[in-house]
Motif scaffolding. Structure first.
Motif, PDB file in Angstrom:
ATOM      1  N   ILE A  93      23.844 -10.116  33.162  1.00  0.00           N
ATOM      2  CA  ILE A  93      24.664 -10.307  32.241  1.00  0.00           C
ATOM      3  C   ILE A  93      23.674 -10.373  30.827  1.00  0.00           C
ATOM      4  N   ALA A  94      23.929  -9.658  29.771  1.00  0.00           N
ATOM      5  CA  ALA A  94      23.138  -9.645  28.685  1.00  0.00           C
ATOM      6  C   ALA A  94      23.322 -10.718  27.887  1.00  0.00           C
ATOM      7  N   ASP A  95      22.574 -11.573  27.994  1.00  0.00           N
ATOM      8  CA  ASP A  95      22.825 -13.184  27.360  1.00  0.00           C
ATOM      9  C   ASP A  95      21.510 -13.805  27.492  1.00  0.00           C
ATOM     10  N   PRO A  96      21.184 -14.235  26.126  1.00  0.00           N
ATOM     11  CA  PRO A  96      19.523 -14.772  25.822  1.00  0.00           C
ATOM     12  C   PRO A  96      19.450 -15.984  26.743  1.00  0.00           C
ATOM     13  N   SER A  97      20.568 -16.799  27.068  1.00  0.00           N
ATOM     14  CA  SER A  97      20.414 -17.865  27.563  1.00  0.00           C
ATOM     15  C   SER A  97      19.850 -18.010  28.919  1.00  0.00           C
ATOM     16  N   ILE A  98      19.202 -18.905  29.620  1.00  0.00           N
ATOM     17  CA  ILE A  98      18.630 -18.980  30.814  1.00  0.00           C
ATOM     18  C   ILE A  98      19.578 -19.483  31.836  1.00  0.00           C
ATOM     19  N   ASN A  99      20.123 -18.616  32.443  1.00  0.00           N
ATOM     20  CA  ASN A  99      21.249 -18.982  33.576  1.00  0.00           C
ATOM     21  C   ASN A  99      21.357 -17.884  34.808  1.00  0.00           C
ATOM     22  N   ALA A 100      21.829 -18.318  35.680  1.00  0.00           N
ATOM     23  CA  ALA A 100      22.251 -17.397  37.087  1.00  0.00           C
ATOM     24  C   ALA A 100      23.411 -18.248  37.695  1.00  0.00           C
ATOM     25  N   PHE A 101      24.155 -17.283  38.279  1.00  0.00           N
ATOM     26  CA  PHE A 101      25.472 -18.269  38.809  1.00  0.00           C
ATOM     27  C   PHE A 101      25.911 -17.307  40.111  1.00  0.00           C
ATOM     28  N   PRO A 104      32.095 -16.320  44.245  1.00  0.00           N
ATOM     29  CA  PRO A 104      32.608 -16.272  46.104  1.00  0.00           C
ATOM     30  C   PRO A 104      32.182 -14.977  46.490  1.00  0.00           C
ATOM     31  N   GLY A 105      32.039 -14.999  47.647  1.00  0.00           N
ATOM     32  CA  GLY A 105      31.770 -13.780  48.376  1.00  0.00           C
ATOM     33  C   GLY A 105      30.225 -13.195  48.069  1.00  0.00           C
ATOM     34  N   GLY A 106      29.526 -13.651  47.623  1.00  0.00           N
ATOM     35  CA  GLY A 106      28.137 -12.948  47.451  1.00  0.00           C
ATOM     36  C   GLY A 106      27.724 -12.281  46.346  1.00  0.00           C
ATOM     37  N   TYR A 107      28.473 -12.412  45.145  1.00  0.00           N
ATOM     38  CA  TYR A 107      28.271 -11.832  43.825  1.00  0.00           C
ATOM     39  C   TYR A 107      27.355 -12.706  43.207  1.00  0.00           C
ATOM     40  N   ILE A 108      26.365 -12.516  42.739  1.00  0.00           N
ATOM     41  CA  ILE A 108      25.415 -13.287  41.875  1.00  0.00           C
ATOM     42  C   ILE A 108      24.896 -12.536  40.595  1.00  0.00           C
ATOM     43  N   GLY A 109      25.291 -13.385  39.402  1.00  0.00           N
ATOM     44  CA  GLY A 109      24.737 -12.942  37.982  1.00  0.00           C
ATOM     45  C   GLY A 109      23.702 -13.425  37.592  1.00  0.00           C
ATOM     46  N   VAL A 110      22.758 -12.672  36.953  1.00  0.00           N
ATOM     47  CA  VAL A 110      21.712 -12.978  36.355  1.00  0.00           C
ATOM     48  C   VAL A 110      21.420 -12.801  34.871  1.00  0.00           C
ATOM     49  N   HIS A 111      21.437 -13.675  33.808  1.00  0.00           N
ATOM     50  CA  HIS A 111      21.316 -13.515  32.604  1.00  0.00           C
ATOM     51  C   HIS A 111      19.841 -12.924  32.244  1.00  0.00           C
ATOM     52  N   SER A 112      19.990 -11.874  31.376  1.00  0.00           N
ATOM     53  CA  SER A 112      18.837 -11.210  30.889  1.00  0.00           C
ATOM     54  C   SER A 112      17.898 -12.388  30.309  1.00  0.00           C
ATOM     55  N   GLY A 113      18.323 -13.545  29.808  1.00  0.00           N
ATOM     56  CA  GLY A 113      17.342 -14.660  29.248  1.00  0.00           C
ATOM     57  C   GLY A 113      16.502 -15.206  30.502  1.00  0.00           C
ATOM     58  N   LEU A 114      17.170 -15.086  31.608  1.00  0.00           N
ATOM     59  CA  LEU A 114      16.566 -15.670  32.606  1.00  0.00           C
ATOM     60  C   LEU A 114      15.127 -14.908  33.100  1.00  0.00           C
ATOM     61  N   ILE A 115      15.470 -13.702  33.306  1.00  0.00           N
ATOM     62  CA  ILE A 115      14.555 -12.601  33.379  1.00  0.00           C
ATOM     63  C   ILE A 115      13.381 -12.534  32.423  1.00  0.00           C
ATOM     64  N   LEU A 116      13.630 -12.706  31.377  1.00  0.00           N
ATOM     65  CA  LEU A 116      12.656 -12.676  30.258  1.00  0.00           C
ATOM     66  C   LEU A 116      11.850 -13.970  30.041  1.00  0.00           C
ATOM     67  N   THR A 117      12.538 -15.014  30.666  1.00  0.00           N
ATOM     68  CA  THR A 117      11.870 -16.102  30.670  1.00  0.00           C
ATOM     69  C   THR A 117      10.847 -16.700  31.781  1.00  0.00           C
ATOM     70  N   ALA A 118      11.095 -15.977  32.881  1.00  0.00           N
ATOM     71  CA  ALA A 118      10.454 -15.933  34.132  1.00  0.00           C
ATOM     72  C   ALA A 118       9.168 -15.232  33.972  1.00  0.00           C
ATOM     73  N   GLN A 119       7.997 -16.052  34.140  1.00  0.00           N
ATOM     74  CA  GLN A 119       6.726 -15.584  33.974  1.00  0.00           C
ATOM     75  C   GLN A 119       6.175 -14.774  35.111  1.00  0.00           C
ATOM     76  N   THR A 120       6.702 -14.852  36.181  1.00  0.00           N
ATOM     77  CA  THR A 120       6.238 -14.093  37.379  1.00  0.00           C
ATOM     78  C   THR A 120       7.397 -13.850  38.078  1.00  0.00           C
ATOM     79  N   GLU A 121       7.134 -12.423  39.160  1.00  0.00           N
ATOM     80  CA  GLU A 121       8.501 -12.252  39.668  1.00  0.00           C
ATOM     81  C   GLU A 121       8.846 -13.429  40.837  1.00  0.00           C
ATOM     82  N   SER A 122       7.710 -14.168  41.076  1.00  0.00           N
ATOM     83  CA  SER A 122       8.055 -15.214  42.198  1.00  0.00           C
ATOM     84  C   SER A 122       8.955 -16.429  41.518  1.00  0.00           C
TER      85      SER A 122
END
Length: 482
Positions: A93-101, A104-122
């Motif tokens: 999801i193109a959203d600067p907020s730090i979020n993931a959700f 039901p059924g195994g669909y997982i969304g990750v905000h772009s803000g979370l990817i950019l905030t994470a300093q390492t892949e781990s």
């Protein structure tokens, strides 16, 4: 999307924020009570919400490089999870907020803000492992069971609050607070139970998948510190995943039993972060941002920073400068799929069709399942008006991705380019059917019937499919009435 469907999606997507009344009533996995929402129903609901997101959510990031990376990383984690056969889909999801959700059924969304905030892949993997645990433990189904203790009015109000959260987190927070008045203490206790369970299983998944287990605690600790600096302005992730000192201590205690080893980030993690950063702001702003990083030597990976600058220059249509930077990135990290894709697109933009397609073909030989390369090559074939090749290529991809709407759209565009009107509508009908839009699929097949340019065999397939979809539509309408 209708209001009722948006409410349903909002309620289910935030099931983890609908904390129930009593932790002692939490059903065990496999308990009959947890079957109020069956795995099949979870998958069906999740698929419908996902279809709505893809077709109606402006913030859905339809980028095959980013989505392909998330699914590659996610698949590695799922393979080490408590239920590796469940079936997951990861999206951005193109959203600067730090979020993931989790849906039901195994669909997982990750905000772009979370990817950019994470300093390492781990760190990123730690959040994703946590969300995977919510799904494998069927927390949403268990929440639905417990939500019987809440009034329908409360559930609808909570659904509206989650929809409001997309645009105004303060308004949403107020609505949630008002809705939960009188229930807060018991609900918060239960929420922590879920979070602790997801922490424990997410930690095990992270360890088994070969990531640095400290990534989880480091990331959550950073969020907690940021929240303290900005009082009453918690990140979106912490609003729906309450973090306590006890939880953070538990994470850190688990780390003590695991021998430390440094886990390097993948090149694609750095490249995806660079691409997301290069997408921000105007092209000129993005170019200046990456030039500053290079001038000041403020980067972890030079090839990713040069790739980001090349992508920003590509956005600015400065093809020559973009090629200069991507060549430097290739010199640092040769044959990296995302770098090769951008290089191919730059060659195509400069009018070198044969050269650009050749770069794609060579890169695909090295990385035959890289989603970004495959998608880019298909679009390049269409742009070059090589419609027969595009058809054959899409057919090959559909052999291993039979439910891909992406390659059915490629087929539709190729048929349109070849003047095959009936088959164009036939392919679009399959796209709509896969997206759960049965009536729109029927309309496309009716247009295909009227086109008058299909042979007997194609028309027979169109007629048979139309009869099938009409029966399906009647069943859908009957279910809705019941």
């Amino acid at each position: 999307m209708t209001l009722s469907r948006r409410l349903t999606a909002g309620i289910l997507a935030c099931a983890l924020a609908l904390q129930p009344l009593c932790a002692d009533e939490l059903p065990e996995l496999g308990d009959a009570a947890s079957n109020d929402l069956s795995p099949q129903m979870e998958k069906q609901i999740g698929r419908q919400i996902m279809n709505d997101i893809r077709t109606s959510e402006p913030a859905y990031l339809d980028d095959s490089d980013v989505e392909g990376y998330l699914n590659t990383l996610g698949s590695k984690l799922v393979a080490a999870s408590a239920d590796p056969g469940l079936g997951f889909t990861f999206f951005a999801i193109a959203d600067p907020s730090i979020n993931a959700f989790a849906l039901p059924g195994g669909y997982i969304g990750v905000h772009s803000g979370l990817i950019l905030t994470a300093q390492t892949e781990s760190e990123l993997a730690g959040v994703m492992a946590h969300e995977i645990a919510h799904v494998t433990q069927r927390h949403i189904a268990r929440q639905v069971f417990q939500s019987r203790h809440l009034s329908m009015a409360s559930m609808l109000a909570m659904g509206l609050a989650l929809l409001a959260a997309r645009s105004n987190s303060q308004v949403a927070g107020g609505t949630i607070a008002a809705t939960q008045a009188g229930l807060a203490s018991a609900q918060l206790a239960f929420s922590r139970n879920f979070e602790r369970e997801a922490d424990r299983l997410g930690f095990d998944t992270l360890r088994k998948a070969g990531f640095d287990v400290r990534g989880m605690a480091v990331f959550f600790g950073s969020l907690q510190k940021a929240t303290r600096l900005y009082e009453n302005n918690a990140t979106a992730y912490l609003r729906t995943h309450p973090l306590t000192g006890e939880r953070l201590t538990d994470m850190q205690n688990r780390e003590m039993d695991v021998q430390y080893r440094q886990v390097p980030d993948s090149a694609e993690f750095q490249l995806v972060r660079a691409k997301l950063r290069a997408m921000q702001g105007t092209p000129v702003e993005a170019v200046n941002d990456f030039k500053r990083l290079l001038d000041e030597r403020k980067f972890t990976a030079e090839e990713a920073t040069r790739y980001g600058l090349a992508y920003a220059l590509f956005r600015a249509r400065d093809w020559a400068a973009a090629e200069e930077q991507i060549q430097k990135a290739r010199g640092v990290k040769a044959a990296e799929p995302m770098i090769e894709r951008l290089y191919a697109d730059i060659r195509l933009a400069r009018g070198d069709t044969a050269g650009g397609l050749a770069v794609y073909r060579q890169a695909i030989q090295r990385s035959p399942r890289h989603q970004g390369l495959l998608d880019g090559y298909a679009q390049a074939l269409l742009a070059a008006r090589r419609f027969d090749e595009a058809l054959r290529f899409a057919d090959a991809q559909l052999q291993w991705q039979p439910d891909s709407t992406r390659y059915r759209r490629v087929r539709a565009a190729a048929h349109a380019g070849l003047g095959h009107e009936a088959q164009q509508h036939q392919e679009l009908a399959d796209v709509f059917a896969l997206q759960g839009q049965t009536q729109a699929a029927i309309e496309q097949l009716e247009l295909a019937q009227k086109a008058g340019d299909a042979n007997f065999y194609v028309m027979s397939a169109i007629d048979a499919r139309l009869r099938e979809l009409k029966r399906q539509r009647l069943d859908e309408l009957k279910e809705r009435r019941d």
